[in-house]
Design an enzyme around this catalytic site. Structure first.
Site, mmCIF file in Angstrom:
data_model
loop_
_atom_site.group_PDB
_atom_site.id
_atom_site.type_symbol
_atom_site.label_atom_id
_atom_site.label_comp_id
_atom_site.label_asym_id
_atom_site.label_seq_id
_atom_site.Cartn_x
_atom_site.Cartn_y
_atom_site.Cartn_z
ATOM 1 N N HIS A 1 0.838 -1.208 0.000
ATOM 2 C CA HIS A 1 0.000 0.000 0.000
ATOM 3 C C HIS A 1 0.871 1.256 0.000
ATOM 4 O O HIS A 1 1.308 1.722 1.046
ATOM 5 C CB HIS A 1 -0.890 -0.020 1.258
ATOM 6 C CG HIS A 1 -1.926 1.054 1.294
ATOM 7 N ND1 HIS A 1 -3.060 0.948 2.085
ATOM 8 C CD2 HIS A 1 -2.028 2.254 0.683
ATOM 9 C CE1 HIS A 1 -3.799 2.033 1.942
ATOM 10 N NE2 HIS A 1 -3.180 2.849 1.093
ATOM 11 N N HIS B 1 1.455 5.240 -2.196
ATOM 12 C CA HIS B 1 0.987 6.238 -3.157
ATOM 13 C C HIS B 1 2.226 6.881 -3.773
ATOM 14 O O HIS B 1 2.997 7.541 -3.065
ATOM 15 C CB HIS B 1 0.114 7.280 -2.470
ATOM 16 C CG HIS B 1 -1.088 6.703 -1.789
ATOM 17 N ND1 HIS B 1 -2.308 6.554 -2.413
ATOM 18 C CD2 HIS B 1 -1.253 6.212 -0.536
ATOM 19 C CE1 HIS B 1 -3.181 6.003 -1.576
ATOM 20 N NE2 HIS B 1 -2.558 5.778 -0.426
ATOM 21 N N LEU B 2 2.409 6.701 -5.064
ATOM 22 C CA LEU B 2 3.590 7.241 -5.734
ATOM 23 C C LEU B 2 3.296 8.530 -6.503
ATOM 24 O O LEU B 2 4.212 9.137 -7.052
ATOM 25 C CB LEU B 2 4.213 6.193 -6.652
ATOM 26 C CG LEU B 2 4.776 4.952 -5.939
ATOM 27 C CD1 LEU B 2 5.470 4.038 -6.940
ATOM 28 C CD2 LEU B 2 5.719 5.333 -4.809
ATOM 29 N N ARG B 3 2.025 8.928 -6.584
ATOM 30 C CA ARG B 3 1.622 10.234 -7.134
ATOM 31 C C ARG B 3 1.974 10.426 -8.606
ATOM 32 O O ARG B 3 1.969 11.565 -9.095
ATOM 33 C CB ARG B 3 2.258 11.374 -6.321
ATOM 34 C CG ARG B 3 2.099 11.294 -4.817
ATOM 35 C CD ARG B 3 0.663 11.280 -4.378
ATOM 36 N NE ARG B 3 0.529 11.411 -2.930
ATOM 37 C CZ ARG B 3 -0.550 11.024 -2.255
ATOM 38 N NH1 ARG B 3 -1.568 10.471 -2.892
ATOM 39 N NH2 ARG B 3 -0.618 11.187 -0.948
ATOM 40 N N ASP C 1 -8.713 3.118 -3.017
ATOM 41 C CA ASP C 1 -8.192 3.595 -1.734
ATOM 42 C C ASP C 1 -8.186 5.108 -1.629
ATOM 43 O O ASP C 1 -7.823 5.813 -2.567
ATOM 44 C CB ASP C 1 -6.774 3.080 -1.509
ATOM 45 C CG ASP C 1 -6.262 3.509 -0.143
ATOM 46 O OD1 ASP C 1 -6.826 3.035 0.858
ATOM 47 O OD2 ASP C 1 -5.353 4.345 -0.097
ATOM 48 N N HIS D 1 -10.908 0.836 1.536
ATOM 49 C CA HIS D 1 -10.783 1.967 2.449
ATOM 50 C C HIS D 1 -12.111 2.067 3.182
ATOM 51 O O HIS D 1 -13.140 2.401 2.580
ATOM 52 C CB HIS D 1 -10.487 3.253 1.675
ATOM 53 C CG HIS D 1 -10.528 4.498 2.518
ATOM 54 N ND1 HIS D 1 -9.400 5.044 3.072
ATOM 55 C CD2 HIS D 1 -11.555 5.290 2.900
ATOM 56 C CE1 HIS D 1 -9.726 6.124 3.754
ATOM 57 N NE2 HIS D 1 -11.040 6.288 3.671
ATOM 58 N N HIS E 1 -5.361 -0.259 6.243
ATOM 59 C CA HIS E 1 -5.051 0.603 7.402
ATOM 60 C C HIS E 1 -6.094 0.553 8.528
ATOM 61 O O HIS E 1 -6.726 1.556 8.857
ATOM 62 C CB HIS E 1 -4.800 2.041 6.976
ATOM 63 C CG HIS E 1 -5.731 2.594 5.917
ATOM 64 N ND1 HIS E 1 -7.108 2.516 5.989
ATOM 65 C CD2 HIS E 1 -5.455 3.240 4.766
ATOM 66 C CE1 HIS E 1 -7.627 3.107 4.931
ATOM 67 N NE2 HIS E 1 -6.645 3.552 4.170
ATOM 68 N N ASP F 1 1.311 2.761 3.754
ATOM 69 C CA ASP F 1 0.397 3.790 3.260
ATOM 70 C C ASP F 1 1.194 5.071 2.978
ATOM 71 O O ASP F 1 0.755 6.184 3.295
ATOM 72 C CB ASP F 1 -0.738 4.052 4.251
ATOM 73 C CG ASP F 1 -1.880 4.873 3.636
ATOM 74 O OD1 ASP F 1 -1.847 5.134 2.417
ATOM 75 O OD2 ASP F 1 -2.795 5.277 4.385
ATOM 76 N N HIS G 1 3.390 14.349 0.406
ATOM 77 C CA HIS G 1 2.744 15.632 0.118
ATOM 78 C C HIS G 1 3.763 16.754 0.235
ATOM 79 O O HIS G 1 4.646 16.719 1.095
ATOM 80 C CB HIS G 1 1.588 15.906 1.080
ATOM 81 C CG HIS G 1 0.378 15.065 0.850
ATOM 82 N ND1 HIS G 1 -0.392 15.166 -0.291
ATOM 83 C CD2 HIS G 1 -0.199 14.105 1.609
ATOM 84 C CE1 HIS G 1 -1.393 14.305 -0.221
ATOM 85 N NE2 HIS G 1 -1.302 13.644 0.922
#
Length: 452
Positions: free
Chosen positions: A64, A66-68, A156, A183, A236, A309, A313
């Site tokens: 899990h 997030h590579l954006r 998610d 989620h 999560h 997770d 940012h």
């Protein structure tokens, strides 16, 4: 032919029931031999690595992240995310679909895999959206996404509110042999809350996220899963009530796995008083009783895996330019004025985790909550099963995805040294014990911490 001999380390491979001092030989991209330490082997001019004092484990897998990418290069790219993953000891990461455009069609999946191939680093396992645009209405073409390389399905970050849409998605993914990661949030109850509803939210003067929002949706979705017989994965998990529902559903035959994050088992809601937006995520950090329930579930095997997770940012998204002065190490924020509370509420959710996860998870071992083999199950073997990967083992003939860990290496979390593009962490300055010192993917060293 590329060969590496890892000499004298503690090989921990639950899939092969192996735990002891061994020499491990990598030839080309495969594990060629695992022999008791000191056994004479045909080295074929192998590069020697002294692994004494270290653990040699199957490559860590994060189910899990997030590579954006595509869409948010100011936060992360596939290249920077995979480099951060390698530094954290991960040989494979599952990249979630909330990119821009959303990974809801084969062209985006192929783009992600091509960028990962170019990075020549940690592997990327694409996670397809369940619905187009994460809109919760129109399901994706599940078969075409699998053909393109998707290993899991998830919207998610956004719950699937329509029970009928979820039911149809579970039927289709079960037919294809894959799982859906959920989620779990009832948005009518969470109401966009900034932190867990309770004393901390009241103290800061920010909106509270109802404790019941997660288990309320877990109850509904597990009932659907029991009825369908499909494989579901609860992302999560953060509350004691959710864990009880998962245990009960398993007793009724549900094919359900679940994950816990290092930030949820390490911190409670009070961290938001010090770290502000950098301790804001969804689901939020919970109360101390919930943290203790997470520890118990890690000990008793309820949790199948640990997931970061990883949610990078930039400071603008976290509103740190306006809010940074209120928070920081060594102090606690007071009641925020209305404008500041509004900014806090609109700060992006999530923390980075790829480079701190292993160190935090090793704390569970050092505190005797779990044994090393259980850690390997949670961070390699079980995630491999969720993603339907032939990985998570050091058996002879297996692909040589390997993580070498120094369990006693002490270090301090320094966000400015992260390989990730982002620095949004509530662990800055924390002293940790244990770290990956070598990450090997398909027989090639992609991270060497010994040179740091």
């Amino acid at each position: 032919m590329n060969s590496i001999l890892l000499r004298g380390g503690r090989v921990i491979d639950p899939a092969s029931a192996r735990d002891g001092q061994y020499d491990l030989l990598v030839r080309d991209s495969e594990i060629a031999a695992v022999e008791r330490a000191g056994t004479r082997m045909n080295l074929d001019d192998a590069s020697l690595v002294d692994a004494s004092g270290c653990w040699i484990v199957p490559g860590l897998i994060d189910p899990h992240v997030h590579l954006r990418d595509p869409g948010f290069p100011e936060k992360e790219t596939i290249l920077t995310g995979l480099r951060a993953a390698a530094a954290g000891g991960f040989t494979t990461v599952a990249a979630m679909a909330n990119t821009s455009p959303v990974n809801d069609r084969p062209a985006i999946t192929r783009y992600m895999l091509e960028r990962a191939e170019e990075a020549h680093c940690t592997r990327l396992a694409p996670v397809s959206a369940v619905t187009h645009g994460l809109g919760g209405i129109e399901p994706v073409d599940f078969a075409s996404m699998v053909d393109a390389g998707a290993r899991l399905f998830s919207d998610d970050g956004i719950p699937i509110d329509d029970a009928g849409v979820l039911s149809r998605a579970l039927d289709e993914t079960m037919r294809l042999g894959y799982a859906v990661a959920l989620h779990e949030e009832d948005r009518a109850l969470s109401c966009g809350g900034a932190v867990n509803a309770g004393a901390v939210a009241t103290h800061l003067g920010v909106s509270g996220y109802a404790h019941s929002a997660e288990p309320h949706r877990v109850r509904r979705d597990l009932a659907i899963a029991i009825g369908s017989g499909a494989a579901v994965h609860v992302a999560h998990v953060s509350t004691a009530e959710s864990l009880e529902l998962i245990r009960a559903a398993r007793q009724r035959g549900a094919q359900v796995t679940c994950e816990v994050t290092p930030h949820h088992f390490t911190l409670d809601e009070s961290a938001a008083l010090t770290w502000g937006p950098n301790a804001k995520m969804n689901p939020p950090l919970r109360n101390r009783d919930d943290v203790e329930a997470l520890h118990a579930a890690i000990r008793d095997g309820t949790f199948d895996m640990i997931a970061t997770d990883h949610a990078p940012h930039d400071p603008k998204s976290k509103r740190m330019e306006q809010l940074g002065a209120f928070f920081g190490p060594g102090r606690q924020a007071g009641h925020l004025e209305r404008d500041a509370a509004e900014l806090f509420a609109h700060a992006a959710n999530g923390v980075v985790g790829l480079e701190t996860s292993l160190g935090l998870a090793l704390g569970l071992v050092h505190r005797s909550l779990i044994e090393p083999a259980r850690l390997v199950e949670m961070m390699s073997l079980n995630p491999a099963a969720l993603l339907r990967l032939e990985a998570g083992t050091l058996a002879v003939g297996a692909v040589a995805d390997i993580t070498v860990i120094d369990p006693n290496l002490e270090w301090t979390v320094a966000p400015e040294k992260f390989l990730s593009k982002s620095r949004n962490t509530p662990f800055a300055g924390m002293r940790l014990k244990g770290r990956a010192v070598l990450t090997i993917v398909a027989g090639e060293i992609v991270f060497d911490g010994r040179k740091a």
